[in-house]
Design a protein around this motif. Structure first.
Motif, PDB file in Angstrom:
ATOM      1  N   LYS A  40       0.811  -1.213   0.000  1.00 24.72           N
ATOM      2  CA  LYS A  40       0.000   0.000   0.000  1.00 24.72           C
ATOM      3  C   LYS A  40       0.851   1.274   0.000  1.00 24.72           C
ATOM      4  CE  LYS A  40      -3.658   0.365  -0.247  1.00 24.72           C
ATOM      5  NZ  LYS A  40      -4.407   0.361  -1.557  1.00 24.72           N
ATOM      6  N   ASN A  68      -2.249  -5.530  -6.981  1.00 21.55           N
ATOM      7  CA  ASN A  68      -3.199  -4.553  -6.443  1.00 21.55           C
ATOM      8  C   ASN A  68      -2.669  -3.144  -6.716  1.00 21.55           C
ATOM      9  OD1 ASN A  68      -5.522  -3.787  -4.834  1.00 21.55           O
ATOM     10  ND2 ASN A  68      -4.057  -3.169  -3.270  1.00 21.55           N
ATOM     11  N   ASP A  69      -3.535  -2.290  -7.207  1.00 22.17           N
ATOM     12  CA  ASP A  69      -3.284  -0.850  -7.352  1.00 22.17           C
ATOM     13  C   ASP A  69      -2.347  -0.429  -8.492  1.00 22.17           C
ATOM     14  OD1 ASP A  69      -4.893  -0.562  -5.135  1.00 22.17           O
ATOM     15  OD2 ASP A  69      -3.290   0.002  -3.751  1.00 22.17           O
ATOM     16  N   GLY A  85      -9.827  -1.198  -6.591  1.00 22.31           N
ATOM     17  CA  GLY A  85     -10.966  -0.819  -5.758  1.00 22.31           C
ATOM     18  C   GLY A  85     -11.785   0.268  -6.443  1.00 22.31           C
ATOM     19  N   ASP A  88      -9.894   3.439  -7.161  1.00 24.58           N
ATOM     20  CA  ASP A  88      -8.935   3.251  -8.265  1.00 24.58           C
ATOM     21  C   ASP A  88      -9.641   3.416  -9.613  1.00 24.58           C
ATOM     22  OD1 ASP A  88      -6.960   2.375  -6.335  1.00 24.58           O
ATOM     23  OD2 ASP A  88      -7.934   0.421  -6.332  1.00 24.58           O
TER      24      ASP A  88
HETATM   25 MG   LIG Z   1      -6.738  -0.875  -4.258  1.00 25.22          MG
END
Ligand SMILES: [Mg+2]
Ligand SMILES: Cc1ncc(COP(=O)(O)OP(=O)(O)O)c(N)n1
Ligand SMILES: Cc1nc(C(=O)O)sc1CCOP(=O)(O)O
Length: 215
Positions: A40, A68-69, A85, A88
């Protein structure tokens, strides 16, 4: 209508979400075949090496490795897929992800988010958080398995993932909803014996899955 993202396995099975290449390698070596690298709040350049190495491991083990991301890096190093998410979605270039042939997984937490996700025709939809979780601060309440089941009724034609507070003991209740995959963080990374926890989780989550469903 938006073009669909590539399909993934109908049932993704056990889906650990972890924050380092070390965890990725350990879990792939332990037999996990769906996994996510979730580091993160970094800049792309700070995680580029980790993302590249995780993707290389995913290919070596012929696993479904989601990033992720960091969707730009996922495209650059040809990841199996990207997980995004709802926030995003406001900034990511979905068309670039789709054109690069990556699978797309999307987070949802309620009906409105489910509507938005379904319209994008992703490869899978994640539903959370099912139970209270210590891993991530959540703005909403846990949805529980009754609500999960209600959401799943709308998702007959797409791969599904349940996430949030899923311990070994709660897996049977989650699987009873018919969800195709169980995503976990702390059930593995905080376990007294992660290897044994992973083995038990794999046995529980993947025992009923037919080989044709886990391609
Ligand atoms: Mg995310
Ligand atoms: C399988 C899976 N489901 C949900 C999430 C949560 O993603 P997101 O909403 O983008 O939140 P962060 O993980 O980025 O904090 C996930 N990562 N994986
Ligand atoms: C990363 C994440 N996303 C969630 C969501 O509901 O979107 S819940 C969650 C954390 C899951 O961790 P644990 O298995 O330790 O509860």
């Amino acid at each position: 209508m938006t073009n669909a993202f590539p399909a993934t396995a109908a049932k993704l099975g056990l889906y650990p979400v972890v924050d380092s290449v070390e965890w990725i390698e350990r879990l792939l070596d332990a037999g996990v075949r769906t996994i996510q690298l979730r580091i993160k709040d970094c800049q792309d350049h700070e995680v580029e090496e980790a993302v590249r190495d995780a993707i290389a491991l995913g290919k070596r083990y012929r696993a479904r490795l989601f990033i992720n991301d960091y969707w730009r890096l996922a495209i650059k190093y040809h990841a199996y897929g990207v997980h995004l998410g709802q926030e995003d979605l406001d900034v990511a270039d979905l068309e670039a992800i789709r054109q690069a042939g990556l699978r797309l997984g999307l987070s949802t937490h309620d009906d409105a988010e489910l509507d938005r996700a379904l319209a994008l025709r992703p490869s899978y939809i994640a539903l959370g958080h099912i139970f209270p979780t210590q891993t991530k601060e959540m703005p909403s309440a846990p949805q529980g398995t009754t609500e999960l089941k209600r959401h799943l009724a709308r998702l007959q034609d797409i791969s599904t993932v349940a996430i949030g507070g899923i311990s070994l003991a709660r897996v049977p209740e989650v699987l009873a909803t018919g969800v195709g995959s169980v995503a976990v963080v702390s059930a593995i990374t905080q376990a007294a014996d992660w290897r044994e926890a992973t083995k038990q989780l794999l046995d529980m989550v993947e025992s009923g899955i037919q080989p044709a469903e886990v391609l």
